[in-house]
Design an enzyme around this catalytic site. Structure first.
Site, PDB file in Angstrom:
ATOM      1  N   PRO A  12      17.554   3.456 -31.830  1.00 55.26           N
ATOM      2  CG  PRO A  12      15.281   3.452 -32.297  1.00 55.26           C
ATOM      3  CD  PRO A  12      16.564   2.792 -32.689  1.00 55.26           C
ATOM      4  CG  ASN A  13      14.940   6.712 -27.918  1.00 58.68           C
ATOM      5  OD1 ASN A  13      14.943   7.918 -28.097  1.00 58.68           O
ATOM      6  ND2 ASN A  13      13.963   5.934 -28.361  1.00 58.68           N
ATOM      7  NE  ARG A  20      15.579   4.741 -23.502  1.00 59.29           N
ATOM      8  CZ  ARG A  20      15.512   3.745 -24.350  1.00 59.29           C
ATOM      9  NH1 ARG A  20      16.617   3.210 -24.839  1.00 59.29           N
ATOM     10  NH2 ARG A  20      14.350   3.266 -24.724  1.00 59.29           N
ATOM     11  CE1 TYR A  25      16.424  -0.309 -21.929  1.00 64.90           C
ATOM     12  CE2 TYR A  25      15.533   1.837 -21.302  1.00 64.90           C
ATOM     13  CZ  TYR A  25      15.405   0.641 -21.975  1.00 64.90           C
ATOM     14  OH  TYR A  25      14.272   0.377 -22.699  1.00 64.90           O
ATOM     15  CG  ASN A  76      19.979  -2.674 -27.997  1.00 64.62           C
ATOM     16  OD1 ASN A  76      18.802  -2.771 -28.347  1.00 64.62           O
ATOM     17  ND2 ASN A  76      20.328  -2.363 -26.760  1.00 64.62           N
ATOM     18  CB  ALA A  79      11.566   1.161 -30.080  1.00 67.06           C
ATOM     19  CD  GLU A 100      16.560  -9.757 -30.862  1.00 65.00           C
ATOM     20  OE1 GLU A 100      16.404 -10.823 -31.510  1.00 65.00           O
ATOM     21  OE2 GLU A 100      15.623  -9.186 -30.278  1.00 65.00           O
ATOM     22  CG  HIS A 102      16.918  -6.676 -26.478  1.00 69.15           C
ATOM     23  ND1 HIS A 102      16.535  -5.621 -27.266  1.00 69.15           N
ATOM     24  CD2 HIS A 102      16.677  -7.800 -27.189  1.00 69.15           C
ATOM     25  CE1 HIS A 102      16.059  -6.098 -28.416  1.00 69.15           C
ATOM     26  NE2 HIS A 102      16.137  -7.416 -28.389  1.00 69.15           N
ATOM     27  NE  ARG A 109      11.514  -2.701 -19.983  1.00 63.31           N
ATOM     28  CZ  ARG A 109      12.061  -1.765 -20.777  1.00 63.31           C
ATOM     29  NH1 ARG A 109      13.047  -2.097 -21.601  1.00 63.31           N
ATOM     30  NH2 ARG A 109      11.611  -0.522 -20.736  1.00 63.31           N
TER      31      ARG A 109
HETATM   32  C1  DQA Z   1      16.077  -2.351 -25.501  1.00 65.10           C
HETATM   33  C2  DQA Z   1      14.653  -2.858 -25.200  1.00 65.10           C
HETATM   34  C3  DQA Z   1      13.636  -2.242 -26.138  1.00 65.10           C
HETATM   35  O1  DQA Z   1      12.340  -2.702 -25.832  1.00 65.10           O
HETATM   36  C4  DQA Z   1      13.652  -0.724 -25.994  1.00 65.10           C
HETATM   37  O2  DQA Z   1      12.785  -0.135 -26.933  1.00 65.10           O
HETATM   38  C5  DQA Z   1      15.019  -0.137 -26.071  1.00 65.10           C
HETATM   39  C6  DQA Z   1      16.143  -0.849 -25.480  1.00 65.10           C
HETATM   40  C7  DQA Z   1      17.099  -2.870 -24.482  1.00 65.10           C
HETATM   41  O3  DQA Z   1      18.295  -2.750 -24.756  1.00 65.10           O
HETATM   42  O4  DQA Z   1      16.741  -3.358 -23.410  1.00 65.10           O
HETATM   43  O5  DQA Z   1      15.178   0.990 -26.535  1.00 65.10           O
HETATM   44  O6  DQA Z   1      16.461  -2.836 -26.780  1.00 65.10           O
END
Ligand code: DQA
Length: 150
Positions: A12-13, A20, A25, A76, A79, A100, A102, A109
């Site tokens: 998501p997002n 964003r 990011y 990825n 959240a 995994e 990120h 953070r």
């Molecule tokens: C994320 C880190 C997560 O905590 C966050 O909710 C994201 C992006 C990252 O790529 O740094 O949406 O996965």
């Protein structure tokens, strides 16, 4: 071996990448990441497909699909990283290795981000390298596949 099928799943997002929170990011969009990974896939002689969904069920369906349809997954979970036991269980259920990934350093953070329910069932975890982390993940995953470590 060559021609490995690598599926790159984004939660998501992440469709908003580039717009964003660029201070967290970066400025690369998902299309920029796709383009970069296509170049790496060409260099490594593997195949790569990048997908994104804001929906937990869709991500789970794609993980199930990867069991027979992919040799490795870069995920990825966004959240969902921090609380989705359903995604964790999907990864544990399939034999396809999952890395995994990120973009940000989740350990530097907010406190809630420093816990991942995914890492324990992943082949490995990469965080904090920005969009370049996707390339790092792909090289590491293909290397592990070719070395027979997964
Ligand atoms: C994320 C880190 C997560 O905590 C966050 O909710 C994201 C992006 C990252 O790529 O740094 O949406 O996965």
């Amino acid at each position: 071996m060559a021609g490995e099928r690598i599926l790159v799943l984004n939660g998501p997002n992440l469709n908003l990448l580039g717009r964003r929170e660029p201070d967290v990011y970066g400025h690369a969009t998902l299309d920029d990441i796709r383009e970069r990974l296509d170049g790496v896939a060409l260099e490594l002689s593997c195949r790569c497909e990048v997908r994104q969904s804001n929906d937990e069920a869709t991500l789970i369906d794609w993980l199930h699909e990867a069991w027979d349809g992919a040799d490795g997954v870069i995920l990825n979970p966004a959240a969902f990283t921090h609380y989705s036991y359903a995604i964790r269980d999907a990864i544990a259920a399939i034999s396809t290795p999952v890395v995994e990934l990120h973009i940000s350093n989740i350990h530097a953070r907010e406190t809630f981000r420093s816990h991942s329910v995914i890492t324990a069932v992943a082949l490995g975890m990469i965080c904090g390298f920005g969009a370049a982390g996707y390339e790092v993940a792909m090289r590491g995953l293909v290397d592990a596949l070719r070395a027979g470590r997964v």
